[in-house]
Write a protein that holds these residues in place. Structure first.
Motif, PDB file in Angstrom:
ATOM      1  N   GLU A 175       0.871  -1.178   0.000  1.00 32.25           N
ATOM      2  CA  GLU A 175       0.000   0.000   0.000  1.00 32.25           C
ATOM      3  C   GLU A 175       0.912   1.234   0.000  1.00 32.25           C
ATOM      4  OE1 GLU A 175       0.043  -2.082   2.866  1.00 32.25           O
ATOM      5  OE2 GLU A 175      -1.249  -3.500   1.826  1.00 32.25           O
ATOM      6  N   HIS A 190      -2.771  -9.111  -0.828  1.00 33.70           N
ATOM      7  CA  HIS A 190      -3.247  -8.026   0.044  1.00 33.70           C
ATOM      8  C   HIS A 190      -3.991  -6.957  -0.775  1.00 33.70           C
ATOM      9  CE1 HIS A 190      -0.218 -10.031   2.458  1.00 33.70           C
ATOM     10  NE2 HIS A 190       0.713  -9.656   1.618  1.00 33.70           N
ATOM     11  N   TRP A 191      -4.912  -7.423  -1.604  1.00 30.36           N
ATOM     12  CA  TRP A 191      -5.706  -6.515  -2.450  1.00 30.36           C
ATOM     13  C   TRP A 191      -4.820  -5.713  -3.392  1.00 30.36           C
ATOM     14  CZ3 TRP A 191     -10.719  -7.640  -2.259  1.00 30.36           C
ATOM     15  CH2 TRP A 191     -11.253  -8.139  -1.075  1.00 30.36           C
ATOM     16  N   ASP A 205      -5.868 -11.050  -3.732  1.00 32.49           N
ATOM     17  CA  ASP A 205      -6.220 -11.905  -2.591  1.00 32.49           C
ATOM     18  C   ASP A 205      -6.475 -11.073  -1.338  1.00 32.49           C
ATOM     19  OD1 ASP A 205      -3.912 -11.745  -0.902  1.00 32.49           O
ATOM     20  OD2 ASP A 205      -2.878 -13.326  -2.011  1.00 32.49           O
ATOM     21  N   THR A 206      -7.137 -11.746  -0.395  1.00 32.84           N
ATOM     22  CA  THR A 206      -7.594 -11.062   0.819  1.00 32.84           C
ATOM     23  C   THR A 206      -6.596 -11.221   1.969  1.00 32.84           C
ATOM     24  OG1 THR A 206      -8.752 -13.011   1.678  1.00 32.84           O
ATOM     25  CG2 THR A 206     -10.006 -11.580   0.174  1.00 32.84           C
ATOM     26  N   THR A 217      -6.205  -9.189   5.480  1.00 32.55           N
ATOM     27  CA  THR A 217      -7.178  -8.088   5.482  1.00 32.55           C
ATOM     28  C   THR A 217      -7.487  -7.541   6.876  1.00 32.55           C
ATOM     29  OG1 THR A 217      -8.202  -8.854   3.444  1.00 32.55           O
ATOM     30  CG2 THR A 217      -9.505  -7.361   4.784  1.00 32.55           C
ATOM     31  N   TYR A 262      -7.478  -3.490   6.492  1.00 35.51           N
ATOM     32  CA  TYR A 262      -8.666  -2.758   6.011  1.00 35.51           C
ATOM     33  C   TYR A 262      -9.870  -2.994   6.904  1.00 35.51           C
ATOM     34  CZ  TYR A 262      -6.253  -2.174   1.489  1.00 35.51           C
ATOM     35  OH  TYR A 262      -5.367  -1.830   0.496  1.00 35.51           O
ATOM     36  N   VAL A 273     -14.186  -3.515   2.824  1.00 40.93           N
ATOM     37  CA  VAL A 273     -13.345  -3.731   1.636  1.00 40.93           C
ATOM     38  C   VAL A 273     -13.851  -4.884   0.772  1.00 40.93           C
ATOM     39  CG1 VAL A 273     -11.656  -5.310   2.714  1.00 40.93           C
ATOM     40  CG2 VAL A 273     -10.925  -3.794   0.852  1.00 40.93           C
ATOM     41  N   TYR A 274     -14.411  -5.933   1.401  1.00 39.88           N
ATOM     42  CA  TYR A 274     -14.798  -7.113   0.609  1.00 39.88           C
ATOM     43  C   TYR A 274     -15.844  -6.750  -0.437  1.00 39.88           C
ATOM     44  CZ  TYR A 274     -12.420  -9.486   4.425  1.00 39.88           C
ATOM     45  OH  TYR A 274     -11.479  -9.878   5.338  1.00 39.88           O
ATOM     46  N   SER A 285      -5.481 -16.147   3.516  1.00 40.35           N
ATOM     47  CA  SER A 285      -5.418 -15.745   4.925  1.00 40.35           C
ATOM     48  C   SER A 285      -4.103 -15.073   5.292  1.00 40.35           C
ATOM     49  CB  SER A 285      -5.627 -16.966   5.818  1.00 40.35           C
ATOM     50  OG  SER A 285      -4.572 -17.893   5.624  1.00 40.35           O
ATOM     51  N   GLN A 324     -10.335 -15.534   8.763  1.00 38.01           N
ATOM     52  CA  GLN A 324     -10.409 -14.901   7.441  1.00 38.01           C
ATOM     53  C   GLN A 324     -11.607 -15.428   6.652  1.00 38.01           C
ATOM     54  OE1 GLN A 324      -8.278 -12.248   5.944  1.00 38.01           O
ATOM     55  NE2 GLN A 324     -10.297 -12.392   5.016  1.00 38.01           N
TER      56      GLN A 324
END
Ligand SMILES: [Zn+2]
Length: 316
Positions: free
Chosen positions: A189, A222-223, A246-247, A250, A254, A258-259, A275, A285
C-alpha cells in the motif's frame, strides 16, 4: 447442486437435501459442494525453522519480517491441522522471496514434497531469484515439472530487481506463461501504517507489469496494494482482465467494507480468499468473507474457492 466428488458417499433425499450434510461440513465444503481454497499461506522447512537465527543474519527481508519471535514459522503439518480446524479443502503454500537462489531452492524442495504428500490438499507455489539468470530459469522449470502451479510470494523490491524494466523480468514472464504458472506478488500500500514486510513492490510497478503482460495470470496479494480502487478508470479495468487480488491479512489492513466494495469495483470473480496463515487464522479470514457475502450470494463461493479452482486448474 451436484454431488461432484462425492458419488457413492452422499446422496440426496426426496426433498433434495443431502443426507450426509454433516460429512460435507466436516470436509469444509458448503452444502452445494463448492471447494474452499485458501490461496495464500506460508510454510517453512524444518531446517529453516531450526536455524532461524542463521537465516535472520543471511537475509535482510527475512530479518525484517521474522526477527520478532512472535512471527511464527509454520510447518506443513501445522497448516494441515489448521485446515482441518477451519474446514479448508486446499491451501496454496507459498515460499519466501529469498535474496539468494539457494534458499529458494531448499524451500521449493519442501513445498513440492509437502504438496506431493498431501493428497492434493496443498498446492505449491515456488520462488526464484530472477537475478540468478539461467540457474533461476532452470529452477523455475524444475518446479513447474514437479507440480508447482505458480511462483510466489514474489517481492521484487526486496529481491533487488525491477518488475517494470529489464530482461530478467521479460524472461520470467515468458517462462511463467510457457509453463502455465500464476505469478503472485506482494504489493505494498502506498499509504497507511507501516508494518514489517510492507515494502515489496509498488502499486505502479505492479500495474505496469499487469498492463504489459495481459496474457499472464497474476495475483496481487493483500488486495494488490489497493489497485482495485483504480478500476473505475476504464483503461485500468481493461488491464485487470487476467489479474486477481487476494484477501491475505485483510483484518490487519482494512475495514470489513473492503470485501463488498472491492467486489463491486473489480468483480467477485477476481478476488481470492487468502489468509496469510499463520499470520491470520484461516477460520477468522474465512468467516470475515462469509459475513460480507450472504450464503446465497454467488460471490461467496467464487471468492472462497471457485475462482482459485478455475485459475489453478484444481481437481474438484
Ligand atoms: Zn505479502
Amino acid at each position: 447442486m451436484t454431488s461432484r466428488g462425492y458419488s457413492g458417499i452422499v446422496s440426496r433425499d426426496g426433498q433434495g437435501h443431502y443426507k450426509d450434510s454433516l460429512f460435507l461440513l466436516s470436509t469444509g465444503r458448503c452444502y452445494d459442494g463448492h471447494v474452499i481454497v485458501d490461496s495464500h499461506t506460508h510454510i517453512f522447512p524444518p531446517l529453516m525453522r531450526q536455524q532461524r537465527e542463521e537465516y535472520l543474519r543471511r537475509d535482510a527481508a527475512f530479518a525484517e519480517m521474522y526477527a520478532s519471535p512472535k512471527a511464527r514459522l509454520a510447518s506443513a503439518e501445522e497448516l494441515l491441522a489448521a485446515m482441518d480446524e477451519a474446514q479448508i479443502d486446499k491451501s496454496v503454500v507459498l515460499g519466501f522471496a529469498w535474496s539468494e537462489l539457494e534458499p529458494c531452492v531448499r524451500h521449493n524442495d519442501y513445498l513440492l514434497e509437502a504438496a506431493a504428500r498431501s493428497g492434493g490438499r496443498l498446492i505449491p507455489f515456488c520462488t526464484i531469484q530472477p537475478r540468478a539468470g539461467n540457474d533461476a530459469f532452470r529452477e523455475m522449470e524444475r518446479c513447474a515439472r514437479a507440480g508447482a502451479r505458480g511462483l510466489g510470494e514474489l517481492r521484487p523490491d526486496s529481491q533487488g530487481y525491477r518488475l517494470d524494466e529489464g530482461a530478467a523480468v521479460e524472461v520470467l514472464a515468458e517462462a511463467a506463461l510457457r509453463h502455465g504458472l500464476v505469478l503472485l506478488f506482494h504489493v505494498s500500500e502506498p499509504v497507511g501504517h507501516v508494518y514489517p514486510g510492507k515494502e515489496g513492490l509498488s502499486v505502479s510497478s505492479f500495474y505496469r507489469f499487469v498492463a504489459g503482460h495481459g496474457g499472464q495470470a497474476v495475483v496481487g496479494a493483500h488486495w494488490g496494494g489497493g489497485l482495485p480502487f483504480y478500476a473505475l478508470m476504464p483503461e485500468v479495468r481493461r488491464a485487470l482482465a487476467n489479474a486477481y487480488f487476494d484477501t491475505a491479512a485483510t483484518p490487519l489492513l482494512y475495514e470489513a467494507a473492503v470485501y463488498r466494495q472491492a467486489a463491486e469495483l473489480v468483480g467477485a470473480e477476481h478476488i481470492l480468499f487468502g489468509s496469510d496463515f499463520p499470520l491470520i487464522d484461516q477460520g477468522r479470514q474465512r468467516r470475515a468473507i462469509e459475513e460480507a457475502f450472504a450464503a446465497d450470494d454467488p460471490a461467496r463461493a467464487l471468492i472462497l474457492g471457485e475462482n482459485a479452482r478455475r485459475l489453478l486448474r484444481l481437481e474438484p
